[in-house]
Design a protein around this motif. Structure first.
Motif, PDB file in Angstrom:
ATOM      1  N   ALA A 124       0.602  16.714  -3.077  1.00 14.75           N
ATOM      2  CA  ALA A 124      -0.134  15.542  -3.527  1.00 14.75           C
ATOM      3  C   ALA A 124       0.786  14.508  -4.157  1.00 14.75           C
ATOM      4  N   ILE A 125       0.403  13.246  -4.021  1.00 14.20           N
ATOM      5  CA  ILE A 125       1.066  12.121  -4.689  1.00 14.20           C
ATOM      6  C   ILE A 125       0.132  11.642  -5.786  1.00 14.20           C
ATOM      7  N   LEU A 126       0.657  11.492  -6.993  1.00 13.92           N
ATOM      8  CA  LEU A 126      -0.166  11.083  -8.118  1.00 13.92           C
ATOM      9  C   LEU A 126       0.207   9.688  -8.605  1.00 13.92           C
ATOM     10  N   LEU A 127      -0.783   8.971  -9.097  1.00 13.73           N
ATOM     11  CA  LEU A 127      -0.555   7.678  -9.730  1.00 13.73           C
ATOM     12  C   LEU A 127       0.053   7.899 -11.115  1.00 13.73           C
ATOM     13  N   PRO A 128       0.602   6.861 -11.726  1.00  8.37           N
ATOM     14  CA  PRO A 128       1.218   7.024 -13.051  1.00  8.37           C
ATOM     15  C   PRO A 128       0.285   7.600 -14.105  1.00  8.37           C
ATOM     16  N   ASP A 129      -1.020   7.369 -13.984  1.00 11.21           N
ATOM     17  CA  ASP A 129      -1.956   7.893 -14.979  1.00 11.21           C
ATOM     18  C   ASP A 129      -2.470   9.284 -14.625  1.00 11.21           C
TER      19      ASP A 129
ATOM     20  N   GLY B 166       0.796  -1.210   0.000  1.00 12.33           N
ATOM     21  CA  GLY B 166       0.000   0.000   0.000  1.00 12.33           C
ATOM     22  C   GLY B 166       0.832   1.265   0.000  1.00 12.33           C
ATOM     23  N   LEU B 167       0.117   2.386  -0.085  1.00 12.80           N
ATOM     24  CA  LEU B 167       0.762   3.691  -0.070  1.00 12.80           C
ATOM     25  C   LEU B 167       1.551   3.892   1.205  1.00 12.80           C
TER      26      LEU B 167
ATOM     27  N   GLY C 210      10.791  21.846  -0.648  1.00 12.61           N
ATOM     28  CA  GLY C 210      11.821  21.120  -1.377  1.00 12.61           C
ATOM     29  C   GLY C 210      11.974  19.697  -0.880  1.00 12.61           C
ATOM     30  N   LEU C 211      11.920  19.511   0.445  1.00 13.86           N
ATOM     31  CA  LEU C 211      11.995  18.158   1.014  1.00 13.86           C
ATOM     32  C   LEU C 211      10.792  17.328   0.581  1.00 13.86           C
ATOM     33  N   LEU C 212       9.621  17.934   0.647  1.00 10.64           N
ATOM     34  CA  LEU C 212       8.411  17.217   0.247  1.00 10.64           C
ATOM     35  C   LEU C 212       8.463  16.816  -1.222  1.00 10.64           C
ATOM     36  N   ARG C 213       8.930  17.722  -2.059  1.00 18.06           N
ATOM     37  CA  ARG C 213       8.973  17.433  -3.497  1.00 18.06           C
ATOM     38  C   ARG C 213       9.867  16.224  -3.787  1.00 18.06           C
ATOM     39  N   GLN C 214      10.998  16.162  -3.109  1.00 17.29           N
ATOM     40  CA  GLN C 214      11.905  15.022  -3.308  1.00 17.29           C
ATOM     41  C   GLN C 214      11.226  13.714  -2.920  1.00 17.29           C
ATOM     42  N   GLU C 215      10.535  13.717  -1.785  1.00 20.39           N
ATOM     43  CA  GLU C 215       9.917  12.476  -1.314  1.00 20.39           C
ATOM     44  C   GLU C 215       8.689  12.105  -2.132  1.00 20.39           C
ATOM     45  N   VAL C 216       7.929  13.100  -2.579  1.00 21.53           N
ATOM     46  CA  VAL C 216       6.795  12.810  -3.460  1.00 21.53           C
ATOM     47  C   VAL C 216       7.288  12.145  -4.742  1.00 21.53           C
ATOM     48  N   GLU C 217       8.373  12.654  -5.290  1.00 22.03           N
ATOM     49  CA  GLU C 217       8.931  12.054  -6.506  1.00 22.03           C
ATOM     50  C   GLU C 217       9.399  10.630  -6.252  1.00 22.03           C
ATOM     51  N   ARG C 218       9.956  10.371  -5.089  1.00 23.31           N
ATOM     52  CA  ARG C 218      10.396   9.006  -4.762  1.00 23.31           C
ATOM     53  C   ARG C 218       9.211   8.054  -4.650  1.00 23.31           C
ATOM     54  N   VAL C 219       8.151   8.502  -3.975  1.00 27.10           N
ATOM     55  CA  VAL C 219       6.974   7.641  -3.838  1.00 27.10           C
ATOM     56  C   VAL C 219       6.336   7.402  -5.201  1.00 27.10           C
ATOM     57  N   GLN C 220       6.252   8.444  -6.016  1.00 24.14           N
ATOM     58  CA  GLN C 220       5.660   8.287  -7.347  1.00 24.14           C
ATOM     59  C   GLN C 220       6.481   7.358  -8.218  1.00 24.14           C
ATOM     60  N   ALA C 221       7.797   7.380  -8.054  1.00 22.29           N
ATOM     61  CA  ALA C 221       8.643   6.446  -8.799  1.00 22.29           C
ATOM     62  C   ALA C 221       8.344   5.007  -8.386  1.00 22.29           C
ATOM     63  N   LYS C 222       8.103   4.792  -7.087  1.00 25.02           N
ATOM     64  CA  LYS C 222       7.737   3.450  -6.614  1.00 25.02           C
ATOM     65  C   LYS C 222       6.393   3.013  -7.207  1.00 25.02           C
ATOM     66  N   LEU C 223       5.459   3.957  -7.300  1.00 26.90           N
ATOM     67  CA  LEU C 223       4.155   3.631  -7.873  1.00 26.90           C
ATOM     68  C   LEU C 223       4.287   3.270  -9.349  1.00 26.90           C
ATOM     69  N   VAL C 224       5.150   3.969 -10.054  1.00 24.45           N
ATOM     70  CA  VAL C 224       5.388   3.645 -11.465  1.00 24.45           C
ATOM     71  C   VAL C 224       5.907   2.213 -11.587  1.00 24.45           C
ATOM     72  N   THR C 225       6.869   1.868 -10.732  1.00 23.53           N
ATOM     73  CA  THR C 225       7.438   0.515 -10.759  1.00 23.53           C
ATOM     74  C   THR C 225       6.373  -0.529 -10.437  1.00 23.53           C
ATOM     75  N   LEU C 226       5.552  -0.229  -9.414  1.00 27.64           N
ATOM     76  CA  LEU C 226       4.505  -1.166  -9.012  1.00 27.64           C
ATOM     77  C   LEU C 226       3.513  -1.402 -10.141  1.00 27.64           C
ATOM     78  N   PHE C 227       3.025  -0.325 -10.742  1.00 31.13           N
ATOM     79  CA  PHE C 227       1.998  -0.468 -11.766  1.00 31.13           C
ATOM     80  C   PHE C 227       2.556  -1.078 -13.053  1.00 31.13           C
ATOM     81  N   SER C 228       3.806  -0.773 -13.368  1.00 30.96           N
ATOM     82  CA  SER C 228       4.386  -1.367 -14.577  1.00 30.96           C
ATOM     83  C   SER C 228       4.603  -2.862 -14.399  1.00 30.96           C
TER      84      SER C 228
END
Length: 293
Positions: A223-228, A98-99, A254-272
């Motif tokens: 916000a955290i967004l899904l790949p779509d 999960g998230l 700036g800290l939040l942006r880095q971590e949001v990008e990391r979580v979104q990268a994980k979501l991309v990996t999960l969905f792919s």
């Protein structure tokens, strides 16, 4: 489940077959049927055929599932799919995929780097639910949001970040539905304030709660967004007002942006990784020409 029982209780006796328990069992049977066709959806006729129910009963039960957001129907194809509430329930129930699991390391980095409390939240209907809070080391902490708390979308930093990520038409619909709750329970808010907060969040790239829920307790979120592009949730940080000046807001953003990008990268990996492997089209077998003897 209480909501689905409530929805089913309004069905005619023929649909519920005189028994709330039986109605729930039949609804869950249909949910399972829809789930097995998760990728391509399923037509009403196929639901009827697989369930053995007549068409009016199946339709009424599906409508009850739709009111509970456990099932949704595509407006164009009219096929049924699993609904968004199942995604929420799965997120709440599962720590492994999960998230919350994906954001765990990010929360620890956020609280470690800022010394303040960080949160991961997600949408549930017109509300934002706090999935987890990670304490920081600063001696003066804010207790504005606890794990499991929920507020209307737009109330609080993470909640506002999620609302601002939605389409304008959906935002207006949500504000219309929560207006009564806001008026009674959240004196620091109004529909006008929420609209202005959304506009500022979009302009600055982060959502800010300047102590509107609890005085002297400020928050900043993204916000955290899904790949779509759909909304998955939000990360946020809360601190006392003296630690949330304009310069520090940008630092925390700036800290939040880095971590949001990391979580979104994980979501991309999960969905792919969950995409079905396309089947190869079988080639016609050519008759083998016998070798000359």
């Amino acid at each position: 489940m209480e909501q689905i029982i409530e929805n089913l209780s309004g069905l005619p006796n023929g649909a519920a077959s005189g028994s709330g328990a039986q109605a729930v069992e039949r609804a869950l049977q249909l949910l399972s049927i829809v789930g097995r066709a998760a990728e391509k959806g399923i037509a009403l006729g196929d639901v009827v055929a697989e369930s053995g129910l007549n068409k009016p009963t199946a339709r009424r039960l599906l409508m009850a599932l739709m009111r509970s957001r456990l099932v949704e129907q595509d407006e164009l194809t009219r096929r049924y799919y699993l609904g968004g509430e199942l995604y929420v329930l799965g997120m709440l129930a599962s720590r492994r995929h999960g998230l919350l699991e994906m954001a765990g390391e990010s929360l620890r980095r956020l609280s470690g780097g800022s010394a303040d409390t960080s949160f991961v939240s997600m949408r549930r209907d017109d509300y934002a639910v706090c999935l987890y809070r990670e304490e920081g080391t600063h001696p003066v902490r804010t207790h504005a949001l606890q794990t499991g708390d929920q507020n209307p979308l737009g109330v609080g930093a993470g909640s506002l970040a999620m609302l601002a990520a939605l389409p304008d038409q959906e935002i207006e619909a949500i504000i219309g539905r929560i207006e009564g709750v806001i008026a009674v329970q959240y004196p620091g808010y109004s529909p006008e304030i929420i609209r202005a907060d959304v506009a500022r969040a979009r302009e600055s790239g982060y959502a800010l709660n300047p102590g509107r829920v609890i005085a002297n307790s400020w928050g900043i979120g993204m916000a955290i967004l899904l790949p779509d592009g759909r909304l998955a949730g939000a990360l946020s940080i809360a601190a006392i007002d003296s630690r949330m000046g304009e310069a520090r807001q940008k630092e925390l953003a700036g800290l939040l942006r880095q971590e949001v990008e990391r979580v979104q990268a994980k979501l991309v990996t999960l969905f792919s990784s969950e995409k079905p492997v396309p089947r190869k089209t079988p080639q016609a077998v050519r008759p083998r020409t016998p070798e000359p003897v």
